[in-house]
Design an enzyme around this catalytic site. Structure first.
Site, PDB file in Angstrom:
ATOM      1  N   SER A 123      53.720  22.307   2.574  1.00  0.00           N
ATOM      2  CA  SER A 123      54.481  22.185   3.820  1.00  0.00           C
ATOM      3  C   SER A 123      55.548  21.118   3.728  1.00  0.00           C
ATOM      4  O   SER A 123      56.455  21.067   4.540  1.00  0.00           O
ATOM      5  CB  SER A 123      53.555  21.784   4.969  1.00  0.00           C
ATOM      6  N   HIS A 144      57.291  28.795   0.863  1.00  0.00           N
ATOM      7  CA  HIS A 144      56.650  28.262   2.062  1.00  0.00           C
ATOM      8  C   HIS A 144      56.623  29.297   3.179  1.00  0.00           C
ATOM      9  O   HIS A 144      57.667  29.660   3.734  1.00  0.00           O
ATOM     10  CB  HIS A 144      57.410  26.990   2.508  1.00  0.00           C
ATOM     11  N   GLU A 156      60.558  30.000   3.262  1.00  0.00           N
ATOM     12  CA  GLU A 156      61.478  29.074   2.586  1.00  0.00           C
ATOM     13  C   GLU A 156      61.193  29.146   1.076  1.00  0.00           C
ATOM     14  O   GLU A 156      60.044  28.997   0.653  1.00  0.00           O
ATOM     15  CB  GLU A 156      61.258  27.635   3.067  1.00  0.00           C
ATOM     16  N   ASN A 195      59.940  22.279   8.749  1.00  0.00           N
ATOM     17  CA  ASN A 195      59.021  21.202   9.143  1.00  0.00           C
ATOM     18  C   ASN A 195      59.740  19.894   9.441  1.00  0.00           C
ATOM     19  O   ASN A 195      59.227  19.053  10.179  1.00  0.00           O
ATOM     20  CB  ASN A 195      57.934  21.006   8.092  1.00  0.00           C
TER      21      ASN A 195
HETATM   22  N1  3HC Z   1      46.274  39.400  12.408  1.00  0.00           N
HETATM   23  C1  3HC Z   1      46.258  40.360  13.349  1.00  0.00           C
HETATM   24  N2  3HC Z   1      46.242  40.096  14.651  1.00  0.00           N
HETATM   25  C2  3HC Z   1      46.248  38.797  15.033  1.00  0.00           C
HETATM   26  C3  3HC Z   1      46.267  37.743  14.112  1.00  0.00           C
HETATM   27  C4  3HC Z   1      46.265  38.092  12.741  1.00  0.00           C
HETATM   28  N3  3HC Z   1      46.270  37.167  11.770  1.00  0.00           N
HETATM   29  N4  3HC Z   1      46.252  36.572  14.763  1.00  0.00           N
HETATM   30  C5  3HC Z   1      46.239  36.863  16.063  1.00  0.00           C
HETATM   31  N5  3HC Z   1      46.226  38.193  16.232  1.00  0.00           N
HETATM   32  C6  3HC Z   1      46.151  38.940  17.469  1.00  0.00           C
HETATM   33  C7  3HC Z   1      45.417  38.202  18.559  1.00  0.00           C
HETATM   34  O1  3HC Z   1      44.030  38.348  18.469  1.00  0.00           O
HETATM   35  C8  3HC Z   1      45.980  38.859  19.796  1.00  0.00           C
HETATM   36  O2  3HC Z   1      45.315  40.103  19.926  1.00  0.00           O
HETATM   37  P1  3HC Z   1      44.963  40.741  21.397  1.00  0.00           P
HETATM   38  O3  3HC Z   1      46.318  40.988  22.016  1.00  0.00           O
HETATM   39  O4  3HC Z   1      44.244  41.987  21.056  1.00  0.00           O
HETATM   40  O5  3HC Z   1      44.166  39.706  22.083  1.00  0.00           O
HETATM   41  C9  3HC Z   1      47.396  39.155  19.381  1.00  0.00           C
HETATM   42  O6  3HC Z   1      47.462  39.088  17.950  1.00  0.00           O
HETATM   43  C10 3HC Z   1      48.413  38.187  19.888  1.00  0.00           C
HETATM   44  O7  3HC Z   1      49.614  38.717  19.447  1.00  0.00           O
HETATM   45  P2  3HC Z   1      50.797  38.917  20.406  1.00  0.00           P
HETATM   46  O8  3HC Z   1      51.854  39.629  19.644  1.00  0.00           O
HETATM   47  O9  3HC Z   1      50.353  39.471  21.705  1.00  0.00           O
HETATM   48  O10 3HC Z   1      51.128  37.414  20.641  1.00  0.00           O
HETATM   49  P3  3HC Z   1      52.467  36.779  20.708  1.00  0.00           P
HETATM   50  O11 3HC Z   1      53.516  37.757  21.053  1.00  0.00           O
HETATM   51  O12 3HC Z   1      52.254  35.575  21.556  1.00  0.00           O
HETATM   52  O13 3HC Z   1      52.791  36.303  19.221  1.00  0.00           O
HETATM   53  C11 3HC Z   1      52.846  34.594  17.640  1.00  0.00           C
HETATM   54  C12 3HC Z   1      51.957  35.438  18.545  1.00  0.00           C
HETATM   55  C13 3HC Z   1      53.553  35.477  16.606  1.00  0.00           C
HETATM   56  C14 3HC Z   1      51.914  33.627  16.898  1.00  0.00           C
HETATM   57  C15 3HC Z   1      53.908  33.846  18.502  1.00  0.00           C
HETATM   58  O14 3HC Z   1      53.286  33.155  19.525  1.00  0.00           O
HETATM   59  C16 3HC Z   1      54.763  32.896  17.697  1.00  0.00           C
HETATM   60  O15 3HC Z   1      55.723  33.276  17.042  1.00  0.00           O
HETATM   61  N6  3HC Z   1      54.395  31.599  17.752  1.00  0.00           N
HETATM   62  C17 3HC Z   1      55.115  30.565  16.982  1.00  0.00           C
HETATM   63  C18 3HC Z   1      54.478  30.433  15.650  1.00  0.00           C
HETATM   64  C19 3HC Z   1      55.257  29.514  14.761  1.00  0.00           C
HETATM   65  O16 3HC Z   1      56.287  28.952  15.087  1.00  0.00           O
HETATM   66  N7  3HC Z   1      54.730  29.350  13.539  1.00  0.00           N
HETATM   67  C20 3HC Z   1      55.337  28.446  12.560  1.00  0.00           C
HETATM   68  C21 3HC Z   1      54.734  27.114  12.684  1.00  0.00           C
HETATM   69  S1  3HC Z   1      55.318  25.983  11.474  1.00  0.00           S
HETATM   70  C22 3HC Z   1      54.427  26.338  10.106  1.00  0.00           C
HETATM   71  O17 3HC Z   1      53.600  27.215  10.044  1.00  0.00           O
HETATM   72  C23 3HC Z   1      54.741  25.540   8.894  1.00  0.00           C
HETATM   73  C24 3HC Z   1      53.569  24.789   8.376  1.00  0.00           C
HETATM   74  O18 3HC Z   1      53.928  24.277   7.108  1.00  0.00           O
HETATM   75  C25 3HC Z   1      53.178  23.630   9.268  1.00  0.00           C
END
Ligand code: 3HC
Length: 295
Positions: A123, A144, A156, A195
């Site tokens: 990260s 990444h 990335e 990050n």
């Molecule tokens: N596989 C399949 N389904 C999954 C899952 C997975 N791995 N994880 C969650 N789900 C399911 C949930 O159980 C839920 O199911 P349900 O509707 O049946 O209850 C559903 O997916 C939720 O999905 P939705 O599409 O309805 O949810 P969202 O539209 O809210 O999208 C998200 C979820 C894509 C995570 C969105 O909220 C998002 O983009 N969040 C930001 C994430 C982000 O910015 N990540 C980067 C962080 S930085 C990083 O990672 C870098 C590191 O180095 C620190």
């Protein structure tokens, strides 16, 4: 090496990121060796993949057959030789600690074929420093992914000082073949691009609450609905894991200076093992660890 030469991918570390990357690679048609140090870790990662594939099939985002084929392509393993012995690309997603990564690289070099590319999902740590521990610094780069890998489009692809262009090109093509959008990062600086922006944002959110200016919910409403992030700052922290955010800040603090010192509130979360969704509790409570309770 060309993209066409890649058949087998080893993913080291079956945690949040590792199992997600393995799933993405298997769905793209690659043979995947998913490796962790203990049987229980690797089985838990494998079960997460099976759960996720079923969920995707239920929602008709993939067919039942695609889900089954992807599942069949993943081999969970503990033995390093079996994991990397025939790998064309090795993606490392072990904990964000330089010493742990260094130990793993030593073991990988014993068994990995000479042609294999080594990509780290770090990260924030220096790709150059990490590559110098491996015996193939020119075939070493950052790859990444973002959490959750199955949903996040960006990857990335990061140069270290020794990385050759061919390695970057193949890994970019691989990311595209995974259905992702790679962004080339030329400067190996702590936190790379995403990050460096997101982690200080999450730290600042903690300081606002620490200093009593607003509640967690107020900060999250602001970042989600006003700033327009898909999740509030604390929800995001729980999604990526508070230990990950903390380790990135610790490293940025060490390399870049005091302004990145982790907020005590975050430190406390890590000490109490309230790491977010993966432990069932972080800034919010998660009934069953899948985040169903996030407001
Ligand atoms: N596989 C399949 N389904 C999954 C899952 C997975 N791995 N994880 C969650 N789900 C399911 C949930 O159980 C839920 O199911 P349900 O509707 O049946 O209850 C559903 O997916 C939720 O999905 P939705 O599409 O309805 O949810 P969202 O539209 O809210 O999208 C998200 C979820 C894509 C995570 C969105 O909220 C998002 O983009 N969040 C930001 C994430 C982000 O910015 N990540 C980067 C962080 S930085 C990083 O990672 C870098 C590191 O180095 C620190």
């Amino acid at each position: 090496m060309q993209l066409e030469d890649i058949e087998t991918i080893a993913v080291l570390g079956a945690g949040n990121m590792g199992h997600g990357i393995a799933e993405v690679a298997a769905l793209a048609g690659y043979e995947v060796r998913l490796r962790d140090i203990k049987e229980e870790f690797v089985q838990s990662g494998y079960e997460d993949i099976v759960w996720s594939l079923e969920k995707l099939a239920e929602k008709e985002q993939i067919s039942e057959e695609e889900a089954q084929d992807a599942e069949d392509r993943v081999t969970p393993l503990v033995d390093m030789e079996e994991a990397v012995g025939s790998a064309d690309v090795i993606i490392e997603a072990v904990p964000e600690k330089m010493e742990i990564k260094q130990d793993v690289y030593g073991e990988v070099e014993e068994y990995a074929p000479d042609h294999a590319i080594f990509a780290t999902n770090t990260s924030s740590l220096s790709i150059t420093d990490l590559s110098e521990v491996s015996e193939r610094p020119e075939q070493f780069c950052g790859m990444h992914f973002f959490n959750p890998p199955i949903r996040m489009q960006l990857v990335e692809v990061i140069y270290g000082e020794h990385t050759d262009d061919e390695t970057i090109e193949v890994i970019e093509e691989l990311a595209e073949d995974f259905g992702k959008s790679p962004v080339r990062v030329r400067k190996d600086s702590p936190g790379f691009i995403v990050n460096r922006i997101l982690v200080p944002l999450m730290n600042e959110a903690c300081w606002i609450v620490e200093e009593g200016e607003a509640t967690i919910e107020e900060v999250d409403s602001t970042t989600k609905y006003d700033v327009g992030l898909p999740m509030g700052a604390f929800e995001l922290g729980d999604q990526v894991g508070n230990d990950i955010t903390y380790h990135v800040l610790e490293y940025m603090n060490e390399v870049e200076g005091e302004e990145y010192a982790p907020c005590p509130m975050l430190e406390e979360k890590v000490e109490n093992e309230e790491l977010g969704k993966k432990t069932g509790k972080g800034f919010y409570d998660y009934e069953d660890g899948d985040g169903a309770d996030v407001p």
